[in-house]
Scaffold this motif. Structure first.
Motif, mmCIF file in Angstrom:
data_model
loop_
_atom_site.group_PDB
_atom_site.id
_atom_site.type_symbol
_atom_site.label_atom_id
_atom_site.label_comp_id
_atom_site.label_asym_id
_atom_site.label_seq_id
_atom_site.Cartn_x
_atom_site.Cartn_y
_atom_site.Cartn_z
ATOM 1 N N GLY A 15 0.951 -1.240 0.134
ATOM 2 C CA GLY A 15 0.028 0.004 -0.006
ATOM 3 C C GLY A 15 0.829 1.235 0.056
ATOM 4 O O GLY A 15 2.068 1.144 -0.050
ATOM 5 N N GLY A 16 0.086 2.213 0.091
ATOM 6 C CA GLY A 16 0.946 3.665 -0.041
ATOM 7 C C GLY A 16 0.097 4.850 0.483
ATOM 8 O O GLY A 16 -1.234 4.546 0.737
ATOM 9 N N LEU A 17 0.638 5.807 0.844
ATOM 10 C CA LEU A 17 -0.217 7.183 0.986
ATOM 11 C C LEU A 17 0.783 8.310 -0.008
ATOM 12 O O LEU A 17 1.825 8.001 -0.375
ATOM 13 C CB LEU A 17 -0.081 7.241 2.353
ATOM 14 N N ARG A 18 -0.166 9.434 0.052
ATOM 15 C CA ARG A 18 0.339 10.544 -0.648
ATOM 16 C C ARG A 18 0.167 11.773 0.155
ATOM 17 O O ARG A 18 -0.976 11.952 0.442
ATOM 18 C CB ARG A 18 -0.518 10.510 -2.026
ATOM 19 N N LEU A 19 1.420 12.754 -0.182
ATOM 20 C CA LEU A 19 1.098 13.809 0.661
ATOM 21 C C LEU A 19 1.351 15.070 -0.221
ATOM 22 O O LEU A 19 2.027 14.591 -1.260
ATOM 23 C CB LEU A 19 2.183 13.730 1.879
ATOM 24 N N SER A 20 1.120 16.232 0.247
ATOM 25 C CA SER A 20 1.316 17.384 -0.409
ATOM 26 C C SER A 20 2.093 18.492 0.392
ATOM 27 O O SER A 20 1.523 18.617 1.439
ATOM 28 C CB SER A 20 0.011 17.959 -1.277
ATOM 29 N N VAL A 21 3.001 19.111 -0.085
ATOM 30 C CA VAL A 21 3.615 20.224 0.799
ATOM 31 C C VAL A 21 3.573 21.443 -0.492
ATOM 32 O O VAL A 21 4.406 21.457 -1.459
ATOM 33 C CB VAL A 21 5.289 19.944 1.101
ATOM 34 N N ASP A 22 2.781 22.533 0.250
ATOM 35 C CA ASP A 22 2.615 23.598 -0.504
ATOM 36 C C ASP A 22 3.387 24.782 0.154
ATOM 37 O O ASP A 22 3.073 25.220 1.102
ATOM 38 C CB ASP A 22 1.377 24.224 -0.655
ATOM 39 N N CYS A 23 4.731 25.112 -0.620
ATOM 40 C CA CYS A 23 5.346 26.058 0.118
ATOM 41 C C CYS A 23 4.934 27.506 -0.175
ATOM 42 O O CYS A 23 4.318 27.571 -1.144
ATOM 43 C CB CYS A 23 6.925 25.772 -0.389
ATOM 44 N N ALA A 24 5.498 28.541 0.458
ATOM 45 C CA ALA A 24 5.214 29.752 0.124
ATOM 46 C C ALA A 24 5.704 30.521 -1.107
ATOM 47 O O ALA A 24 5.197 30.934 -1.930
ATOM 48 C CB ALA A 24 5.646 30.805 1.194
ATOM 49 N N ASN A 25 6.760 29.591 -1.517
ATOM 50 C CA ASN A 25 7.525 29.535 -2.804
ATOM 51 C C ASN A 25 7.176 28.361 -3.541
ATOM 52 O O ASN A 25 7.354 27.624 -3.370
ATOM 53 C CB ASN A 25 9.047 29.850 -2.797
ATOM 54 N N LYS A 26 5.949 28.938 -4.425
ATOM 55 C CA LYS A 26 5.500 27.796 -5.203
ATOM 56 C C LYS A 26 6.481 26.825 -6.007
ATOM 57 O O LYS A 26 6.021 25.656 -6.202
ATOM 58 C CB LYS A 26 4.200 28.256 -6.290
ATOM 59 N N SER A 27 7.290 27.613 -6.452
ATOM 60 C CA SER A 27 8.364 26.609 -7.200
ATOM 61 C C SER A 27 8.983 25.577 -6.540
ATOM 62 O O SER A 27 9.698 24.839 -6.909
ATOM 63 C CB SER A 27 9.189 27.704 -7.778
ATOM 64 N N GLU A 28 9.018 25.680 -5.130
ATOM 65 C CA GLU A 28 9.605 24.841 -4.238
ATOM 66 C C GLU A 28 8.620 23.779 -3.766
ATOM 67 O O GLU A 28 9.121 22.921 -2.960
ATOM 68 C CB GLU A 28 10.150 25.559 -3.096
ATOM 69 N N SER A 29 7.378 24.025 -4.118
ATOM 70 C CA SER A 29 6.123 22.924 -3.501
ATOM 71 C C SER A 29 6.381 21.701 -4.270
ATOM 72 O O SER A 29 6.972 21.301 -5.447
ATOM 73 C CB SER A 29 4.986 23.725 -3.837
ATOM 74 N N ASP A 30 5.882 20.574 -3.473
ATOM 75 C CA ASP A 30 5.746 19.142 -4.110
ATOM 76 C C ASP A 30 4.349 18.790 -3.758
ATOM 77 O O ASP A 30 4.080 18.311 -2.420
ATOM 78 C CB ASP A 30 6.926 18.122 -3.439
ATOM 79 N N LEU A 31 3.451 18.497 -4.543
ATOM 80 C CA LEU A 31 1.988 18.264 -4.205
ATOM 81 C C LEU A 31 1.697 16.851 -4.261
ATOM 82 O O LEU A 31 0.703 16.305 -4.135
ATOM 83 C CB LEU A 31 1.195 18.899 -5.263
ATOM 84 N N ASN A 32 2.874 16.003 -4.696
ATOM 85 C CA ASN A 32 2.638 14.684 -4.945
ATOM 86 C C ASN A 32 3.590 13.789 -4.362
ATOM 87 O O ASN A 32 4.741 13.511 -5.236
ATOM 88 C CB ASN A 32 2.411 14.040 -6.322
ATOM 89 N N ILE A 33 3.723 13.581 -3.038
ATOM 90 C CA ILE A 33 4.763 12.815 -2.340
ATOM 91 C C ILE A 33 4.236 11.505 -1.878
ATOM 92 O O ILE A 33 3.411 11.165 -1.298
ATOM 93 C CB ILE A 33 5.398 13.480 -1.080
ATOM 94 N N ASP A 34 4.412 10.518 -2.704
ATOM 95 C CA ASP A 34 4.117 9.208 -2.757
ATOM 96 C C ASP A 34 4.987 8.106 -1.665
ATOM 97 O O ASP A 34 6.339 8.637 -1.812
ATOM 98 C CB ASP A 34 4.123 8.456 -4.194
ATOM 99 N N ILE A 35 4.701 7.585 -0.753
ATOM 100 C CA ILE A 35 5.439 6.887 0.133
ATOM 101 C C ILE A 35 4.692 5.459 -0.057
ATOM 102 O O ILE A 35 3.552 5.228 0.395
ATOM 103 C CB ILE A 35 5.202 7.244 1.448
ATOM 104 N N ASP A 36 5.407 4.648 -0.330
ATOM 105 C CA ASP A 36 4.847 3.113 -0.511
ATOM 106 C C ASP A 36 5.680 2.156 0.513
ATOM 107 O O ASP A 36 6.670 2.272 0.801
ATOM 108 C CB ASP A 36 5.031 2.594 -2.125
ATOM 109 N N PHE A 37 4.725 1.187 0.864
ATOM 110 C CA PHE A 37 5.031 0.308 2.109
ATOM 111 C C PHE A 37 4.465 -0.845 1.779
ATOM 112 O O PHE A 37 3.569 -1.072 1.123
ATOM 113 C CB PHE A 37 5.092 0.780 3.377
ATOM 114 N N ALA A 38 5.107 -2.060 2.293
ATOM 115 C CA ALA A 38 4.316 -3.485 1.995
ATOM 116 C C ALA A 38 4.953 -4.384 3.282
ATOM 117 O O ALA A 38 5.712 -4.059 4.235
ATOM 118 C CB ALA A 38 4.885 -3.903 0.531
ATOM 119 N N TYR A 39 4.324 -5.632 3.143
ATOM 120 C CA TYR A 39 5.014 -6.706 4.065
ATOM 121 C C TYR A 39 6.274 -6.912 3.883
ATOM 122 O O TYR A 39 6.974 -6.584 2.615
ATOM 123 C CB TYR A 39 4.055 -7.960 3.806
ATOM 124 N N PRO A 40 7.288 -7.024 4.753
ATOM 125 C CA PRO A 40 6.799 -7.417 6.394
ATOM 126 C C PRO A 40 6.708 -6.083 7.296
ATOM 127 O O PRO A 40 6.693 -6.188 8.478
ATOM 128 C CB PRO A 40 7.897 -8.386 6.519
#
Length: 260
Positions: A15-40
């Motif tokens: 599975g996984g989750l997705r996060l977004s970081v919207d910086c004050a300086n839009k050029s530094e933002s990352d709106l799709n931070i994917d984090i995947d994990f699995a068994y074990p």
């Protein structure tokens, strides 16, 4: 089948989750931070990059926690339970005579069933606790707290997608269902052992002995009753014979007196 469902829903998870970081300086933002994990679920080995909102510099982070022990223990129990169930099914069908020989097969089956029932209870409980910790460690709101950019009020950090844990919840349910199934089978396997047979053998023997002694007593009484009734005429006839002998005795002295 229950064992297959248990280790498949847990051991095959990813599975996984997705996060977004919207910086004050839009050029530094990352709106799709994917984090995947699995068994074990060695989450401390799951790495991801996040913006710091301080230029182009990015920081490397990882999730927190190692829950592999409870997950692997649960899956190991499920795999061995499946293998033993498969082997036991083959023995039940094709080697029934060998299974019942010297009562060794039922006793081994009984002991293994008790052990697996205990292991299912322990493993399911441990994995239920481990799954609860996995949910906390992979909660997007908790992961956002790890990012330095999210500690600044000028930046906006939001969860986009949460991990889907439905299959892991199902694995816990199947774990406790396996415990109920194996614990219930203890009685049926116990009935195949010599312990149950010996416990059931004594009461019929006792009843048989009591019935036999009662029948012998009743037969003697019945035989005595008719014998008594039959012997009474016999004794009467014997008395009659005695009376005849007595009469013969009287005739004897009478004739002797006449001779005299």
């Amino acid at each position: 089948l229950f064992a297959i469902f248990a280790f498949a829903t847990c051991g095959g998870y990813s599975g996984g989750l997705r996060l977004s970081v919207d910086c004050a300086n839009k050029s530094e933002s990352d709106l799709n931070i994917d984090i995947d994990f699995a068994y074990p679920f060695r989450l401390y080995q799951v790495n991801f990059d996040a913006p710091t909102c301080e230029g182009k510099h990015r920081e490397k982070l990882s999730l927190i926690g190692d829950f592999s022990s409870s997950a692997e223990f649960f899956v190991t129990i499920a795999v061995f339970a499946f293998l033993y169930s498969l082997a036991a099914t083959v023995v039940y069908i094709f080697f029934q005579n060998k299974y019942r020989e010297n009562n060794r097969g039922p006793l081994i089956d009984f002991i293994v069933t008790v052990v697996f029932s205990f292991l299912w209870l322990v493993g399911s409980s441990a994995w239920a606790k481990g799954l609860s910790d996995v949910k906390i460690a992979t909660d997007p709101d908790e992961v956002l707290l790890l990012m330095s950019a999210c500690k600044q009020q000028s930046n906006k950090c939001l969860p986009v997608r949460s991990p889907v844990m439905s299959s892991l919840n199902t694995s816990v349910v199947f774990g406790f269902l396996n415990f109920i199934l194996w614990a219930g089978n203890i009685w049926f396997v116990f009935k195949e052992t010599g312990w149950h047979s010996s416990g059931q053998r004594h009461p019929p023997d006792t009843m048989e002995k009591q019935s036999s002694s009662y029948n012998q007593g009743g037969y003697n009484q019945d035989s005595y009753g008719p014998a008594g009734g039959y012997n009474q005429p016999g004794s009467y006839s014997q008395v009659g014979e005695y009376g005849q002998s007595q009469s013969y005795g009287q005739s004897g002295p009478t004739s002797f007196a006449n001779q005299i």
